[in-house]
Design an enzyme around this catalytic site. Structure first.
Site, PDB file in Angstrom:
ATOM      1  N   GLU A  87       0.851  -1.194   0.000  1.00  0.00           N
ATOM      2  CA  GLU A  87       0.000   0.000   0.000  1.00  0.00           C
ATOM      3  C   GLU A  87       0.883   1.239   0.000  1.00  0.00           C
ATOM      4  O   GLU A  87       2.107   1.139   0.172  1.00  0.00           O
ATOM      5  CB  GLU A  87      -0.898   0.011   1.249  1.00  0.00           C
ATOM      6  CG  GLU A  87      -1.876  -1.142   1.310  1.00  0.00           C
ATOM      7  CD  GLU A  87      -2.796  -1.080   2.533  1.00  0.00           C
ATOM      8  OE1 GLU A  87      -3.592  -2.004   2.696  1.00  0.00           O
ATOM      9  OE2 GLU A  87      -2.702  -0.097   3.300  1.00  0.00           O
TER      10      GLU A  87
ATOM     11  N   ARG B   8      35.149  -9.384 -29.526  1.00  0.00           N
ATOM     12  CA  ARG B   8      35.584  -7.984 -29.557  1.00  0.00           C
ATOM     13  C   ARG B   8      37.105  -7.900 -29.474  1.00  0.00           C
ATOM     14  O   ARG B   8      37.720  -8.496 -28.574  1.00  0.00           O
ATOM     15  CB  ARG B   8      34.946  -7.227 -28.389  1.00  0.00           C
ATOM     16  CG  ARG B   8      35.447  -5.808 -28.164  1.00  0.00           C
ATOM     17  CD  ARG B   8      35.001  -4.871 -29.241  1.00  0.00           C
ATOM     18  NE  ARG B   8      35.243  -3.483 -28.848  1.00  0.00           N
ATOM     19  CZ  ARG B   8      35.259  -2.470 -29.683  1.00  0.00           C
ATOM     20  NH1 ARG B   8      35.034  -2.682 -30.980  1.00  0.00           N
ATOM     21  NH2 ARG B   8      35.461  -1.248 -29.254  1.00  0.00           N
TER      22      ARG B   8
ATOM     23  N   GLY C 105      31.283   0.633 -24.087  1.00  0.00           N
ATOM     24  CA  GLY C 105      30.245   1.542 -24.579  1.00  0.00           C
ATOM     25  C   GLY C 105      29.042   0.812 -25.119  1.00  0.00           C
ATOM     26  O   GLY C 105      27.900   1.280 -24.984  1.00  0.00           O
TER      27      GLY C 105
ATOM     28  N   GLU D  38       9.541  -9.017  -2.642  1.00  0.00           N
ATOM     29  CA  GLU D  38       9.513 -10.196  -1.763  1.00  0.00           C
ATOM     30  C   GLU D  38      10.528 -10.081  -0.626  1.00  0.00           C
ATOM     31  O   GLU D  38      11.142 -11.062  -0.206  1.00  0.00           O
ATOM     32  CB  GLU D  38       9.706 -11.480  -2.575  1.00  0.00           C
ATOM     33  CG  GLU D  38       8.577 -11.695  -3.570  1.00  0.00           C
ATOM     34  CD  GLU D  38       8.244 -13.150  -3.823  1.00  0.00           C
ATOM     35  OE1 GLU D  38       8.559 -14.006  -2.970  1.00  0.00           O
ATOM     36  OE2 GLU D  38       7.645 -13.424  -4.879  1.00  0.00           O
TER      37      GLU D  38
ATOM     38  N   SER E 284      16.812  -6.543   0.492  1.00  0.00           N
ATOM     39  CA  SER E 284      18.038  -7.131   1.048  1.00  0.00           C
ATOM     40  C   SER E 284      18.177  -6.806   2.529  1.00  0.00           C
ATOM     41  O   SER E 284      18.633  -7.643   3.323  1.00  0.00           O
ATOM     42  CB  SER E 284      19.266  -6.614   0.283  1.00  0.00           C
ATOM     43  OG  SER E 284      19.276  -7.107  -1.041  1.00  0.00           O
TER      44      SER E 284
END
Length: 385
Positions: free
Chosen positions: A126, A271, A343, A366, A369
């Protein structure tokens, strides 16, 4: 009855193929349109994904906690929004009925939730009640054979598409905190229910969230989960669902971490910088190694706690340990994945950018932490007293 090893392997392979062939190719489309394709949801129904944890006698697959976590780790390899559409039907939206519902409630609602005819939604949070769930202000006042519910629920997952809500409302204003709160099963088409506009979220596009308003919503007293004997005991029902739900989110975090690691390793191999693949640079190798080690540790924690729960052990502390470690872990893995991509990792066309935002929610819902830390510490102190 647990599945035999061969059947569980076949189930995982089926889900993995579905993830690879149907879900992953649609991730970018769902992210851009914020819509889940209707034909995809129907495929989920046909695969039985809405009823993974619902008992076979009510049309579900009846997976135990260990089996559920194995399947969720596969689903976690796709964008979390896909899992979200089935999540409440398998977790907090159904397990209260499975554990505490009357036989009439089970017979009516569980087959519809298992088939995906109904999408369930869990209405607890709420405007002034989140981590402090005992601060619920929504009221349910007895009126003959009914209760009349008034109040507002906030950030309710799947509310725009739900056919049934599990609604927590205060039935005894004289009992403090979580005492005096009951859990109601409320059909979404009941007069007096209205929905706010869909919230615009940081991530998980395709999974819809909004406020739900209850204005003199009349609900039969028999719709209290467990019936009138369970009045004022709604949070006891909720607590029973949390251990399994926290293990579910932990397993999801492991699946997401594995996907992020796969994306990062593949990118690093392809890469090239300074004349060689960036995977050859030791600093990046260290980041990839840390991702794998932490993901593996979380996987071991989750499966161990799940087995213990299935054997009847109280795993409240262990479930909180899993939720705390696994959700924080996937946040670190997502951050490293973006860094490894450089990037490119900041660009929408790369999945790591979406996952970076998507997994941030795992540390919040839920039980944050910090709530998990509090549970673990209190239980340790209690055991030492």
């Amino acid at each position: 009855m647990p599945l035999d090893t061969e059947t569980l392997v076949q189930l995982r392979q089926t889900v993995r193929r579905f993830v690879d062939e149907r879900l992953i190719p649609l991730e970018q489309q769902v992210s851009e349109t914020d819509q889940m394709p209707a034909e995809l949801v129907q495929e989920m129904r046909e695969l039985g994904l809405f009823g993974l944890t619902i008992p076979e006698q009510y049309g579900g697959l009846g997976l135990n906690t260990y089996e559920e976590c194995q399947v969720v780790m596969e689903l976690g390899r796709a964008a979390p929004a896909f899992r979200s559409i089935i999540g409440t039907n398998n977790g907090i939206g159904s397990q209260g009925i499975v554990m505490d519902g009357t036989e009439a409630q089970k017979a009516h609602y569980l087959p519809r939730l298992a088939s995906g005819e109904y999408i369930g939604s869990f209405a607890l949070t709420e405007p002034d009640a989140g981590s402090d769930a005992g601060a619920v202000k929504t009221k349910a006042v007895r009126d003959g054979d009914d209760f009349v519910i008034n109040g507002t629920k906030r950030y309710i997952t799947n509310a725009p598409s739900a056919q049934v809500f599990t609604v927590f409302a205060r039935t005894d204003p004289d009992l403090p905190g979580s005492r005096g709160v009951s859990a109601f099963i409320v059909d979404a088409n009941t007069t007096g229910i209205s929905l706010g506009p869909a919230n615009k979220k940081m991530g998980q596009q395709g999974a819809h969230v909004c406020d739900v308003m209850f204005d003199d919503v009349r609900v039969p007293a028999d719709n209290i989960i467990g019936g009138l004997p369970n009045m004022n005991k709604g949070f006891l029902t909720a607590m029973k669902t949390l251990d399994r739900g926290r293990l579910h989110i932990s397993a999801l975090s492991v699946g997401c971490a594995e996907r992020l690691l796969d994306l990062s390793v593949n990118y690093a191999v392809e890469r090239k910088q300074f004349g060689q693949p960036i995977a050859e640079f030791q600093l990046l190798q260290g980041m990839m190694a840390d991702c794998k080690a932490e993901s593996y540790a979380a996987q071991c924690m989750v499966l161990d706690a799940a087995k213990r729960r299935d054997e009847g052990e109280n795993v409240t502390t262990l479930a909180s340990c899993c939720k705390l470690f696994a959700t924080e872990m996937v946040g670190r893995v997502a951050d490293r994945a973006v860094q490894i991509h450089g990037g490119a990792g900041y660009m929408e066309e790369y999945a790591v950018a979406r996952f970076y935002r998507d997994v941030r929610l795992f540390r919040i819902y839920e039980g944050t932490s910090q709530i998990q830390q509090g549970i673990i510490a209190r239980n340790l102190i209690k055991a030492a007293s």
